[in-house]
Design an enzyme around this catalytic site. Structure first.
Site, PDB file in Angstrom:
ATOM      1  N   ASP A   1       8.400  -7.221  -8.801  1.00 12.62           N
ATOM      2  CA  ASP A   1       7.248  -7.574  -7.778  1.00 12.62           C
ATOM      3  C   ASP A   1       6.686  -6.289  -7.919  1.00 12.62           C
ATOM      4  OD1 ASP A   1       9.281  -8.931  -5.355  1.00 12.62           O
ATOM      5  OD2 ASP A   1       8.317  -6.904  -4.845  1.00 12.62           O
TER       6      ASP A   1
ATOM      7  N   HIS B   1      16.010  -5.783  -2.163  1.00  9.96           N
ATOM      8  CA  HIS B   1      15.836  -4.974  -1.069  1.00  9.96           C
ATOM      9  C   HIS B   1      17.164  -4.318  -0.234  1.00  9.96           C
ATOM     10  CE1 HIS B   1      11.752  -3.742  -2.046  1.00  9.96           C
ATOM     11  NE2 HIS B   1      11.394  -5.209  -1.328  1.00  9.96           N
TER      12      HIS B   1
ATOM     13  N   ASP C   1       4.468 -10.957  -6.373  1.00  8.19           N
ATOM     14  CA  ASP C   1       3.232 -10.471  -5.118  1.00  8.19           C
ATOM     15  C   ASP C   1       2.900  -9.296  -5.807  1.00  8.19           C
ATOM     16  OD1 ASP C   1       5.595  -9.198  -5.381  1.00  8.19           O
ATOM     17  OD2 ASP C   1       6.363  -9.093  -3.420  1.00  8.19           O
TER      18      ASP C   1
ATOM     19  N   HIS D   1       6.855  -4.539  -4.806  1.00  8.14           N
ATOM     20  CA  HIS D   1       7.779  -3.785  -4.580  1.00  8.14           C
ATOM     21  C   HIS D   1       9.241  -3.138  -5.025  1.00  8.14           C
ATOM     22  CE1 HIS D   1       5.894  -6.279  -1.439  1.00  8.14           C
ATOM     23  NE2 HIS D   1       5.330  -5.100  -0.732  1.00  8.14           N
TER      24      HIS D   1
HETATM   25 ZN    ZN Z   1       8.034  -7.936  -3.646  1.00  8.59          ZN
END
Ligand code: ZN
Length: 349
Positions: free
Chosen positions: A193, A158, A282, A195
């Protein structure tokens, strides 16, 4: 395969983050590294402590202004009367092409996308060591090892060139890709991931030499909200070199693997000399974030399909939070990857 990791990466210990405006314990805890490291050893990987590469690999990705901020902001914050224990932003610019603030509060708002990336006394040192793990894994692979696992914690995907966010400070996957680029003209990054890998996408958005592909929960209702949509395809020279594959919430193994099939086709068409896997765990059905529903055997299948590419591969740890199967999911991924990778590379050589 080696696992590259330094215990010093555990010193960063964020206290809390805000979720729907409420204070909650920060899930990016140092214990994650203990679980993942034990699992890597259980999977048969051998441990190597990364060398100290200094700031240079990070400086190939991040702006000097941002790196200076990360290195000094905690000490500066301590001089503010009644300031929070950790550096937390409370104001953000609506445009980034204006003047650069001089104040610590203004710079925190400029360089921190959200409240999930608090900066404490050990944050920068741990993030730097995490980047060294990525650098060392990439160097091993660019010098002939088939694959290496960088146990990066804190994670990185991120983080943009000049912006922290979502538990991330230095973009380890981007740093690994840039190291690989020294010896091969094209590198692909595959982010699995839960996200969207918004920072990684941002770093390479206008470049055609690094293909970025991300499979993730649809950001229309999920973090990071403002990035990760299917119409984000890159800009300028990079147009067509970014592929986002957002999935409906609670998508399970079959839906995830169908997206992975599309991702791998794109990567094969790009014909990279090396691959970086931004490995978040995740997307697991039991992960506390609860966004997707990949099973433990699903991670073995994901690893198996990626390994079939037969590309020199750097596996960079991203998310994946404390739950019963966190370690098992890493073992499953590694078992799947190594079995098919050995076959694919054996056939090729
Ligand atoms: Zn994540």
């Amino acid at each position: 395969m080696k696992v590259i990791y330094d215990e010093a990466q555990k010193k960063h210990y964020p206290g809390f983050f805000l979720t729907s405006g409420a204070r909650a314990p920060n899930p990016e805890r140092p214990e994650r590294a203990d679980i993942l490291f034990a699992a890597a050893l259980r999977a048969g990987l051998t441990h190597e402590v990364p060398a100290d590469f200094g700031i240079a690999p990070a400086a190939a990705i991040h702006t000097p202004e941002y790196l200076e901020f990360l290195a000094n902001i905690y000490a500066r914050w301590r001089h503010i009367a009644l300031a929070s224990e950790e550096v937390i932003p409370n104001i953000h610019p609506d445009r980034r092409d204006g003047a650069y603030p001089l104040s610590a509060v203004g710079q925190a708002g400029y360089h921190m996308a959200d409240t999930s990336c608090p900066i404490g006394p050990d944050t920068f040192a741990s993030a730097l060591r995490s980047s060294h793990a990525a650098t060392q894994a990439a160097r091993l692979v660019s010098r002939g090892e088939a694959a290496a696992y960088a146990l990066c914690r804190p994670p990185g995907h991120h983080a943009f060139r000049d912006l922290a966010g979502g538990f991330c400070y230095l973009n380890n996957s981007a740093i690994a890709a840039q190291v690989l680029r020294e010896r091969t003209p094209r590198v692909a990054i595959l982010d699995v991931d839960l996200h969207h890998g918004n920072g990684t996408q941002g770093v390479f958005y206008e470049r055609a030499d690094v293909l970025t592909v991300s499979i993730h929960a649809d950001p229309v209702r999920f973090y990071p909200f403002f990035w990760g949509h299917a119409d984000e395809r890159g800009e300028g020279a990079g147009r067509g070199y970014n592929l986002n594959l957002p999935l409906e919430r609670k998508t399970g193994d079959e839906g995830f693997l169908a997206a992975l099939d599309r991702a791998l086709s794109r990567i094969q068409a790009f014909a990279p000399g090396a691959l970086v896997v931004a490995l978040g765990l995740d997307a697991y059905e039991g992960d506390p974030f609860g966004g997707l529903s990949v099973s433990t055997p699903g991670f073995a299948r994901i690893g198996g399909l990626i390994g079939q590419l037969g590309l020199p591969s750097v596996i960079v740890q991203e998310g994946g939070y404390i739950c019963d199967a966190l370690g098992d999911n890493l073992v499953a991924f590694m078992d799947g990857l190594r079995a098919s990778h050995a076959v694919a590379r054996g056939v090729k050589s």
